[in-house]
Design a protein around this motif. Sequence first.
Motif: not given
Lengths: 206, 206
Positions: B2, B4-5, B7-8, B14
């Motif tokens: 996703w 969020s991952e 981005s991490a 994000v």
Amino acid sequence: MWMSELSARSGVPVATVKYYLREGLLPAGQATGATRAVYGEEHVRRLRLIRALVDVGGLRLAEVRRVVEAVDDETSSLHDVLGVAQAALTPDLPEPTAESRARVDALLRRLRWKVSDQSVNRVALARALDAMADAGDPLRADALEDYARTLLGLAEAEVPTIDTSSREVAVRQTVVRTVLVEPILLTLRRMAHEHVSQRSLSRRRR
Amino acid sequence: MWMSELSARSGVPVATVKYYLREGLLPAGQATGATRAVYGEEHVRRLRLIRALVDVGGLRLAEVRRVVEAVDDETSSLHDVLGVAQAALTPDLPEPTAESRARVDALLRRLRWKVSDQSVNRVALARALDAMADAGDPLRADALEDYARTLLGLAEAEVPTIDTSSREVAVRQTVVRTVLVEPILLTLRRMAHEHVSQRSLSRRRR
């Protein structure tokens, strides 16, 4: 020579020459009356040094003063004077990681390079190693040592060509060559990359 | 993964990822509903490339776009793509003197280096030669050629270590190494000067 000729020979405006005299960066000329003085070649050399420090080195006046005082200090060797000039050229940097500091210290020990413990270049090199690690592409130890040996080879060709006939000239030349040869080296490296990659990568389409 | 991952994994916030998507710098993910999409390793690689271009290379978004378009252009070779990235790293420079331009052209012909006629590095090198001449210490032709041969030796060791498993990775590594190795070379040169001058000048008091 009179002040006007000193200005013309050094390319420094008369008002600026007077300012350097007041600030003690330029020694007084030999007085030949209440308001006139004559100047010699040593004044031309000093002014050219100051201009190189300001224009090429980008130094502020306090830093110029430190260099000029080192030049005038009869107890310091030319090596010491060049060290003062070189330190003035490098801005103060934030602390690098202890790991990179240790890596730089170990490199210099292994190469047996005589670099002062206080040298700002130790900090600058450690910071540059940190930046590569932060970018996810740390520099390998053997690559670092190859770079060091290559640059030693260059320095061994460069240092003997410094004109040591006077300290002013030697310091001026060192500053000019330190600063102005740097973009030449970097640009040649980029061109060499283009040339080598042309040979090896031009048919790769991945 | 996703958003969020993604981005991490890439270290890009994000909101910035969404901005790159809107600007077309990052290809859309695979839609899995009206508002959700999944992203793959190619998105991580692309984001890391963009961050390197911005953070390490200091590029503006228009220049990032040019590099990314070259990466995506299937008809261009990896060599061409690296050329686009390298050109983006060098700011436009004022015209050098015709004399220095001719000197650079002659050098590259003599060395048989394949460097594009349009390369901004030709201009950068000519400007740097002008600066030395302006400072009253022009670089000798044999010194220039020695520098070039030394940097070619470095490039021959450097280029083959570039990871060409994907164009994104190759461009990212080239940008990081071009920019971040530069201060390492300059600092090692200054240290080597200190070391060599220590040996040869430390007892000279002139």
